[in-house]
Design an enzyme around this catalytic site. Structure first.
Site, PDB file in Angstrom:
ATOM      1  CE  LYS A  94      53.606  28.211  -1.363  1.00 58.46           C
ATOM      2  NZ  LYS A  94      52.071  29.025  -1.939  1.00 58.46           N
ATOM      3  N   GLY A 199      38.363  29.754   2.462  1.00 61.46           N
ATOM      4  CA  GLY A 199      37.405  29.414   2.412  1.00 61.46           C
ATOM      5  C   GLY A 199      36.633  30.212   3.252  1.00 61.46           C
TER       6      GLY A 199
END
Ligand code: NAD
Length: 366
Positions: A94, A199
């Site tokens: 990452k 979301g």
């Protein structure tokens, strides 16, 4: 005695990486700096036993460089277990870029970041995360092939967020089945915290299924947009006190911590955010003791990595959907295992992932 104290202090100063709490035998940590573009980035490569370390790049205005380093370490470790449990031949990595994505992200900065990624010769492959879009990955693609999550028009699999949201939805349904005896979310009260790319797509699935959705975000404009688009309620109080059945953390990590854990009233936690448990042992255990079913984040938010992996393996949309739907079965299996063995759900998922890595390591040695 005095000597011991000094030695400990010296160690802290001289071991800024290996001494970090979130350091977990990471293979490599790369600090990238470019004065001209203002790039300050950290690439964490946790483990490459199963394959190249693939994981997105996050751009965030961190309070300190220590916070950025810890985020890179925690997030890259999470990617190792996410790919392992999903059955992908990928390691964990990452990257974080320190800065405000809205005001400090420029094409030059992204290109320079791409050059750093390229210098790792494919050991780390990047993609988008918070603060990044497919367009940013398209820019990175100009200087390196070691990037995924590029636009469909450029031959990529496109924005991974809708697939991530679908996987979270699958994991949430499995957790509901385990806790409530039915995976039907119709009429269930669900709070979605963070209504960004993932979301919002999750809100769409939930409202389609008839759930009663509450949304919470620090961005008032997003709240208004999503609320009017899907007819969902803006939750104005502190989200941890919400009287809901399910809490879906879809913002940033560590929202389940000493401050919040005793306030959470939901019976199920299932969301997209990485590293939801601030302390995966202590907080995992507390959730278990409180009878709250926690669907491990790295298991149910794997849709995105499945989507970008398709770019490397060349499989199509149907296979992406099939692999993502399988998150339902894996989640159910892990929740049952955790219950049968009286261990936390996080630990149960971690054990299976670690086993796959250990098996491959043994095979590689033979
Ligand atoms: P995003 O940047 O599009 O959305 C994040 C949202 O959270 C924003 O609307 C932001 O305003 C809101 N937010 C930030 N801090 C908040 C807070 N304290 N309280 C409430 N809201 C807050 O990011 P995204 O791509 O939707 O990703 C969301 C989470 O899911 C991240 O943790 C990310 O690492 C994780 N994740 C994303 C993917 C993906 O495919 N995008 C895949 C796996 C995991």
């Amino acid at each position: 005695m005095q000597v011991d104290v000094l030695a400990a202090d010296d160690l802290k100063k001289t071991a800024p990486v290996f001494g970090q709490l979130s350091f977990d035998n990471h293979e490599q940590v790369v600090f990238c700096n470019d004065k001209d573009t203002g790039l300050k980035a950290i690439i964490g490569i946790h483990n490459t036993v199963l394959g190249p370390a693939l994981g997105g790049t996050r751009m965030w205005n961190y309070n300190s460089e220590w916070d950025a380093l810890n985020d890179a370490l925690r997030l890259s470790r999470g990617m190792t277990f996410k790919s392992a449990i999903t059955g992908l031949n990928l390691g964990g990595g990452k990257a974080v870029i320190i800065g405000d994505a809205k005001t400090q992200k420029t094409p030059e900065l992204m290109r320079k970041f791409g050059e750093f990624v390229h210098s790792l010769s494919g050991k780390y492959i990047t993609a988008e995360d918070v603060g990044m879009d497919t367009e940013d990955m398209d820019i990175v693609r100009e200087v390196t092939p070691y990037v995924t999550g590029i636009s469909e028009s450029k031959g990529g699999a496109g924005n991974p967020s809708p697939i991530t949201a679908y996987g979270v939805f699958m994991g949430m349904k499995a957790a509901a089945k385990h806790k409530f005896g039915s995976d039907d979310l119709d009429g269930r009260k669900i709070l979605v915290q963070g209504i960004g790319h993932v979301g919002e797509a999750l809100v769409e699935h939930l409202t389609n299924e008839g759930a009663i959705v509450f949304i919470s975000d620090i961005n008032p404009t997003r709240l208004e947009e999503v609320s009017s688009k899907y007819g969902v309620t803006i939750y104005t109080e502190d989200p941890y006190d919400a009287e809901v059945d399910i809490y879906a953390p879809c913002a940033l990590g560590a929202t389940i911590n000493n401050e919040t854990i005793h306030r959470i009233k939901a019976k199920v936690i299932a969301g997209a955010a990485n590293n939801q448990l601030q302390d995966e042992n202590a907080h995992g255990l507390l959730l278990q003791e409180r009878g709250i079913v926690y669907a491990p984040d790295f298991l149910i938010n794997a849709g995105g990595i499945i989507n970008v992996y398709a770019e490397l393996e060349g499989y199509g949309k149907q296979e992406i959907i099939r692999k993502t739907e399988n998150i339902y079965n894996t989640t159910l299996e892990i929740l049952k295992t955790a219950q049968a063995q009286s261990i936390t759900t996080h630990h149960a998922a971690l054990k299976i992932a670690q086993q796959r890595i250990d098996d491959r390591k043994r095979e590689n040695l033979n």
